[in-house]
Enzyme design. Structure first.
Site, PDB file in Angstrom:
ATOM      1  N   ASP A   1      -9.027  54.990  99.200  1.00  0.00           N
ATOM      2  CA  ASP A   1      -9.936  53.910  98.800  1.00  0.00           C
ATOM      3  C   ASP A   1     -10.589  54.193  97.463  1.00  0.00           C
ATOM      4  OD1 ASP A   1      -9.442  52.259 100.824  1.00  0.00           O
ATOM      5  OD2 ASP A   1     -11.315  52.538 101.901  1.00  0.00           O
TER       6      ASP A   1
ATOM      7  N   ARG B   1      -9.130  57.784  96.043  1.00  0.00           N
ATOM      8  CA  ARG B   1      -7.950  57.413  95.268  1.00  0.00           C
ATOM      9  C   ARG B   1      -6.871  58.493  95.369  1.00  0.00           C
ATOM     10  NH1 ARG B   1      -7.365  52.945  95.499  1.00  0.00           N
ATOM     11  NH2 ARG B   1      -5.950  52.850  93.747  1.00  0.00           N
TER      12      ARG B   1
ATOM     13  N   PHE C   1     -10.352  40.887  89.798  1.00  0.00           N
ATOM     14  CA  PHE C   1     -11.151  42.109  89.887  1.00  0.00           C
ATOM     15  C   PHE C   1     -10.414  43.259  89.207  1.00  0.00           C
ATOM     16  CE2 PHE C   1     -12.061  46.167  91.863  1.00  0.00           C
ATOM     17  CZ  PHE C   1     -13.444  46.203  91.870  1.00  0.00           C
TER      18      PHE C   1
ATOM     19  N   ASN D   1       0.449  57.293 105.552  1.00  0.00           N
ATOM     20  CA  ASN D   1       0.029  58.024 104.359  1.00  0.00           C
ATOM     21  C   ASN D   1      -0.719  59.306 104.699  1.00  0.00           C
ATOM     22  OD1 ASN D   1      -2.153  56.577 105.390  1.00  0.00           O
ATOM     23  ND2 ASN D   1      -3.153  56.446 103.412  1.00  0.00           N
ATOM     24  N   ASP D   2      -1.009  59.536 105.970  1.00  0.00           N
ATOM     25  CA  ASP D   2      -1.685  60.761 106.395  1.00  0.00           C
ATOM     26  C   ASP D   2      -0.717  61.803 106.950  1.00  0.00           C
ATOM     27  OD1 ASP D   2      -4.250  59.620 105.862  1.00  0.00           O
ATOM     28  OD2 ASP D   2      -4.091  58.510 107.732  1.00  0.00           O
TER      29      ASP D   2
ATOM     30  N   ASP E   1      -8.970  61.212 107.203  1.00  0.00           N
ATOM     31  CA  ASP E   1      -8.816  59.947 106.500  1.00  0.00           C
ATOM     32  C   ASP E   1     -10.052  59.089 106.786  1.00  0.00           C
ATOM     33  OD1 ASP E   1      -7.532  57.832 105.095  1.00  0.00           O
ATOM     34  OD2 ASP E   1      -6.889  56.976 106.996  1.00  0.00           O
ATOM     35  N   LYS E   2     -10.243  58.046 106.012  1.00  0.00           N
ATOM     36  CA  LYS E   2     -11.406  57.176 106.228  1.00  0.00           C
ATOM     37  C   LYS E   2     -11.020  55.920 106.993  1.00  0.00           C
ATOM     38  CE  LYS E   2     -12.780  54.206 103.240  1.00  0.00           C
ATOM     39  NZ  LYS E   2     -12.811  52.981 104.083  1.00  0.00           N
TER      40      LYS E   2
ATOM     41  N   ASP F   1      -4.603  58.222 110.786  1.00  0.00           N
ATOM     42  CA  ASP F   1      -3.958  57.231 111.644  1.00  0.00           C
ATOM     43  C   ASP F   1      -2.763  56.563 110.992  1.00  0.00           C
ATOM     44  OD1 ASP F   1      -5.555  55.789 109.771  1.00  0.00           O
ATOM     45  OD2 ASP F   1      -5.344  54.015 111.036  1.00  0.00           O
TER      46      ASP F   1
ATOM     47  N   GLU G   1     -14.259  40.265 101.498  1.00  0.00           N
ATOM     48  CA  GLU G   1     -14.096  38.828 101.290  1.00  0.00           C
ATOM     49  C   GLU G   1     -13.924  38.099 102.609  1.00  0.00           C
ATOM     50  OE1 GLU G   1     -10.913  38.153  98.573  1.00  0.00           O
ATOM     51  OE2 GLU G   1     -12.212  38.307  96.822  1.00  0.00           O
TER      52      GLU G   1
END
Length: 1131
Positions: free
Chosen positions: A668, A754, A532, A784-785, A379-380, A781, A491
């Protein structure tokens, strides 16, 4: 991005009129069911989460039972094996149950009988109204009914799910927005109809309730005092739990090889038993052997069925030879795995001091698999990165600045260079009453204001006992307790940066946004927000300044802003953006547009029409946004660093050198994922990046794959990287798996963005089931992993700041990604070489053990007479030869750990299960047969026809001959392991020489005493008589030398003429001769906390240790080593 989560809710209705459809579930809020007698309540899952596994003993893997002649000696080893296996697996399962109980027993508050009632998480039912307070996690999937905010919103973070710290806004159901108290909720009569539980997290729908109304289990409430929500999906039916892969028992490649070898040995066993049976009947074809004068048959034996006699003799030979199937191998492997797993937890190099977390082993069955990994899926967010954005540089009006000590300094200058910094200049501009402000300063100030206003950041003020108060109450005195929350980490980093530079965002309330420019408050009216989206890749706000001017501030990707700019330092800014990108920074370009009164009126009218359109609303909004966001004035650009975890780049490079391919699977967006891949070294700057994104159809996807395959073949010299998005991946896996895999395998690195959780698991499964059958490892971590962690051969969880889902469902858990390097290159290497030798050695010594028994049948007319005493049969694998191989499998190191880490290429030597190849297996098996022939015929030849080797003329008998063979065998197989041992500790010496000594001592006592509980005393005084014969000692020495001397010659020959990379690297160990600590067991120079008073006491009792040295060693090691000087070395 968890903002796209969706619950397929169709409607919320008042009253009791639930529709009944098979694909939906009806939830009665507060569990107010209809009172008529025809209604049957639906049955829903409870709220318990189960990550534990049902213990499944490996006795189903036992192909044959080790059955000595005595029923007791037959059942005892089997009982011992099953008991040890059950205890080991039961202990690991108990740890999982313990973690589950902590989650299921967490206290929660629900609305029942008109009041808040505290209960346990596992007791929540579908339909319960649950109250969640600030900073608490959601115990179930909830539909948000109300919050303490007037607008009915709440903010959450999903750190425990996906590692992201971004603030996400969710909205209450409009019908229940005002139900902000327990009494109002108690009076609520409503029915919620929603779809049955499904695992699809990223689907979209146009129903009244959508993803913004759903709060997922595991997310955390932020910046909101409390919320009330109705439980819709509980326990294992929650959306994240449905994305967990069904648990299956993972089996390592070594275990699969071991079972294959067992099948081969089973074939050998059957061959020997059938051959012996056939030869017995062939021999007995002559009457003199079938019925000798001294053993006449009874009448019943003569008339019995020949078929039954054949089967009976065949089974008897199976019992006689069954020791060739080593049942004791299983218990030794189980003990080796269980005890060896503690070394990971004791390793201080895998200890993270900041979080006080040590490495954790949840499943010891896969230790050796760490040395066989070929693909790493990571994962990132939260795994490779800290998910903490840091502002680094910016470009304003064509001048590049960097932040130094909270100030913007032009590039090339330092903060103490004597020159005025930008902030100093701007502050003097703002404080002066003069109207002669330069255009340069005005544009720079406008840039900072644009950055501090163009966002959707929320502010939290920590006020004990109160909720978030009026943000403007802090305007006249900035509170240090103010904390920013943003939907994007970029942001937040930018707003915090402008705050450090003197332009502070104070907060927003309704349509008002307030900033303080170097202490001077300014209020702006927020007129419109242009959100966005992935197509525009920019976000804008339209504000009214304190002077009444209408202005548009916009920020976005370079390609989304620069083409629409008409003024400003465009070329210089483009160069600066490229320079930021080369440094691995995430870039945003900032621009503005000033509206005249007429222009703004037109903009306002167009926006109103587009937003109130009943048809094609999205298309009309996109058209209006394009009309507004043009003719821009370029203000500058920002460079933000997505802070990587420490040593991520070095770890990925080490894995690449070790022959391990790294794939990044993330949810992401495309740009963010590519930026992080470049900064962490997953993608190189010189790498040709190929893209398979935004594919709309099967044909388009197939054509793109074919084009990519052609490009790879044409540019075969260049390294390629592949970027795939989730939608394109779904198309590729639908009917083009083979072509997709061909493209992927020819790429040095693959990035999938994605990705839904189950898509991650599908990618892992795709590699697992490919023809090459590579060993895969998944690391992440978040919740979702979990699916890919469970799918991979080895699953590793990262101990994040929040949440334990990944850790609880993993096989191993570490605190940081950088620890993966040592876990694989060192621990994986050690575990694999240890257990590979253990398995081969066990088969070898059992061949040595049972082959003389087979040969002996040729000299006893296949009468099924045993060569060894039954006690020797039982204790051979349990006592005489078990400890040396167990200790070897715990401590052996072919290469020093520092060398393994400094030379990752050594990992390739053990890849693809090379030490358990059929060639190696055949070598050990043939060696066992050769040694067995030497044991038997060596003893037979040396004794010869004259068996009167005693001084008094007494002859050697059957048991004496068997004991001689057994004695030679025990000594030889033990010394053979000693030849294989490279890393000696005092414990290796103790068990190696101690096992031989124990055999002699035991045999003397066993044969020297008449034991009253034994039915026969066949071995009485046999061993003492054997040792009293000089000829027997001569035979023992000659046979041992004959067996082992060729091994020594072979080792010397191969080491000098055909050395392996590992053998070459052993020469480097001369640089580490002063360090003899078992590094795989946490004896490190920096590990000062690993030793206690017990360790120092043991070393001092040994009398050979410098107390200063004891501070470096783990207490478990201090008894294994003595210290000399300032380093630890083996005794």
């Amino acid at each position: 991005c968890w903002r796209l989560l969706t619950i397929q809710t169709t409607q919320l209705k008042t009253g009791f009129d639930p529709p009944h459809q098979s694909d939906t579930r009806t939830v009665y809020i507060a569990n107010r069911f209809p009172q008529h007698g025809h209604y049957v309540p639906q049955r829903f899952a409870d709220n318990r989460i189960i990550s534990s596994k049902v213990s499944n003993n490996k006795c189903s893997s036992y192909l044959m039972i080790d059955t000595p002649t005595s029923p007791v000696t037959s059942g005892l080893p089997l009982f011992f094996v099953i008991t040890v296996t059950a205890i080991k697996q039961g202990y690991e399962d108990w740890l999982r149950h313990k973690a589950d109980n902590e989650v299921n027993g967490a206290p929660v508050f629900v609305v029942r009988s008109g009041s808040l009632v505290q209960t346990r998480s596992k007791n929540i039912r579908v339909g319960d109204i649950v109250r969640v307070a600030k900073d608490e996690t959601f115990p179930v999937d909830l539909v948000l009914l109300s919050s303490d905010r007037a607008e009915g919103t709440c903010h959450i973070t999903t750190t425990s799910l996906d590692g992201e710290t971004n603030l996400k806004t969710h909205y209450s159901v409009p019908e229940t927005l005002v139900s902000q108290s327990v009494s109002r909720l108690e009076a609520l009569h409503a029915v919620l109809e929603c779809q049955q539980p499904d695992a699809d997290l990223y689907s979209q729908n146009a129903e009244p309730l959508g993803p913004e109304n759903l709060l997922l289990r595991g997310a955390r409430l932020k910046n909101t005092k409390e919320i009330f929500g109705v439980a819709v999906y509980t326990g294992m039916e929650s959306k994240m739990a449905l994305n967990y892969k069904c648990k299956s028992q993972k089996r390592s490649a070594v275990e699969k090889s071991m079972n294959t070898f067992l099948l081969i040995y089973l074939g050998i066993l059957l061959f020997e038993a059938i051959l012996s049976t056939i030869l017995k009947y062939a021999w007995q074809a002559e009457n003199k052997w079938d019925e000798p004068f001294y053993n006449q048959k009874t009448e019943q034996e003569r008339n019995s069925s020949q078929i039954l006699k054949f089967i009976s003799d065949f089974l008897a030979f199976l019992v006689l030879y069954n020791f060739i199937i080593p049942i004791s191998l299983y218990v030794t492997v189980e003990m080796q795995k269980f005890l060896g797993s503690f070394f990971i937890g004791w390793d201080l190099d895998l200890y993270h001091e900041e979080s006080d977390q040590m490495a954790q082993v949840n499943t010891s069955d896969l230790n050796e698999e760490l040395g066989q990994v070929e693909y790493v899926f990571t994962d990132k967010t939260g795994t490779l990165t800290e998910n903490e954005m840091l502002f680094r540089e910016c470009s304003i009006n064509g001048i590049k600045y960097q932040e130094i000590n909270g100030k913007l300094v032009p590039e090339g200058m330092t903060d103490d260079s004597g020159l005025m910094t930008l902030c100093t200049v701007l502050m003097s501009v703002c404080l002066t009453l003069s109207l002669s402000v330069t255009s340069q300063s005005r544009e720079e100030l406008l840039f900072l204001k644009a950055v501090s206003l163009c966002h959707t950041v929320q502010i939290s003020y920590e006020q004990p006992g109160d909720g978030p108060g009026d943000p403007f109450s802090h305007a006249n005195g900035f509170s240090s307790q103010m904390e920013y929350y943003a939907s994007s980490p970029d942001e937040k980093a930018l707003v915090e940066a402008t705050k450090r530079m003197g332009v502070t965002f104070i907060g927003s309330h309704g349509e008002t946004m307030e900033i303080k420019t170097f202490g001077k408050p300014e209020k702006f009216k927020l007129l419109h927000v242009l959100e966005f989206d992935a197509n525009r890749r920019r976000m804008s706000v339209i504000l009214q300044t304190p002077t009444g001017e209408k202005v548009l501030f916009t920020k976005g990707a370079e390609s989304a802003i620069l083409p629409f700019t008409t003024s400003g330092e465009i070329n210089k800014t483009r160069v600066h953006v490229d320079e930021f990108a080369l440094k691995g920074l995430r870039t945003l370009v900032v621009a503005c547009r000033h509206f005249s009164v007429e222009e703004y009126e037109e903009v306002d009218q167009r926006l109103h029409k587009a937003r109130t359109a009943l048809q094609q609303r999205e298309e009309r909004l996109a058209e209006v946004f394009s009309f507004i966001e043009k003719d821009l004035e370029l203000l500058g650009a920002t460079g933000v660093e997505d802070k990587l975890q420490e040593k991520v780049q070095e770890t990925i490079e080490a894995l690449r050198l070790a022959g391990i391919k790294v794939w990044v699977l993330t949810g992401d967006k495309h740009e963010t994922a590519v930026s992080v891949s470049l900064s962490c070294g997953h993608f190189h700057r010189t790498m040709n990046i190929l893209e398979l994104v935004q594919q709309k159809s099967d044909n388009e996807c197939a054509e793109q794959l074919r084009q990519l395959a052609r490009r790879i073949k044409e540019d075969h010299v260049i390294q390629h990287g592949l970027v795939v998005d989730g939608a394109s991946l779904s198309l590729a896996l639908r009917g083009h798996e083979k072509l997709f895999m061909e493209v992927c395998k020819n790429c040095s690195a693959v990035l999938c963005c994605r990705m839904a959780p189950l898509q991650k698991a599908k990618v892992v499964r795709l590699l697992k089931t490919s023809p090459e059958k590579p060993i895969t490892l998944a690391i992440g971590d978040g919740a979702n992993d979990v699916s890919m962690i469970q799918e991979a051969h080895v699953g590793i969880g990262i101990m994040g700041k929040e949440g334990r889902q990944a850790v609880q469902n993993s096989d191993y858990a570490i605190a940081r990604f950088k620890f993966l390097s040592k876990l694989l290159l060192v621990h994986g290497h050690f575990y694999y070489i240890r257990i590979a030798t253990l398995v081969q050695y066990f088969f070898y010594k059992n061949v040595c053990f049972i082959t003389p028994q087979f040969l002996y049948q040729f000299f006893c007319l296949f009468s099924q007479q045993t060569l060894y005493d039954s006690v020797y049969l039982t204790l051979y694998n349990i006592c005489f030869t078990s400890l040396p191989i167990l200790v070897y499998s715990l401590f052996e190191q072919l290469v020093h750990p520092h060398v393994l880490q400094s030379k990752p290429v050594l990992y390739r030597d053990i890849s693809k299960n090379s030490l358990l190849s059929f060639k190696t297996f055949l070598y050990w098996t043939l060696l066992g047969f050769c040694h067995a022939f030497a044991f038997f015929f060596g003893s037979y030849i040396l004794m010869g026809e004259d068996t009167s080797l005693m001084g008094n003329g007494q002859m050697f008998g059957n048991w004496t001959f068997g004991t001689l063979v057994f004695t030679v065998m025990v000594i030889t197989v033990t010394l053979k392991l000693a030849l294989e041992t490279h890393f000696w500790t005092w414990m290796n010496h103790f068990v190696t020489w101690g096992s031989i000594a124990f055999y002699f001592i035991f045999s003397i006592f066993y044969g020297g005493i008449i034991w009253p509980f034994l039915h026969t005393q066949d071995m009485y005084f046999v061993f003492v008589q054997l040792l009293s014969s000089g000829s027997a000692w001569f035979a023992i020495i000659i046979i041992i030398i004959t067996c082992l001397f060729p091994d020594i010659i072979k080792k010397v020959f191969y080491r000098h003429l055909q050395p392996t990379s590992t053998q070459k690297s052993q020469l480097i160990e001369t640089n580490y001769q002063g360090i003899g600590c078992v590094d795989s067991m946490c004896c490190y120079s920096e590990g000062e906390n690993g030793c206690t008073r017990l360790g120092r006491m043991v070393e001092q009792v040994m009398g050979r240790c410098d107390p200063a040295c004891a501070n470096r060693c783990d207490p478990m090691l201090c008894s294994l080593y003595c210290c000399s000087g300032t380093t630890c070395s083996p005794m």
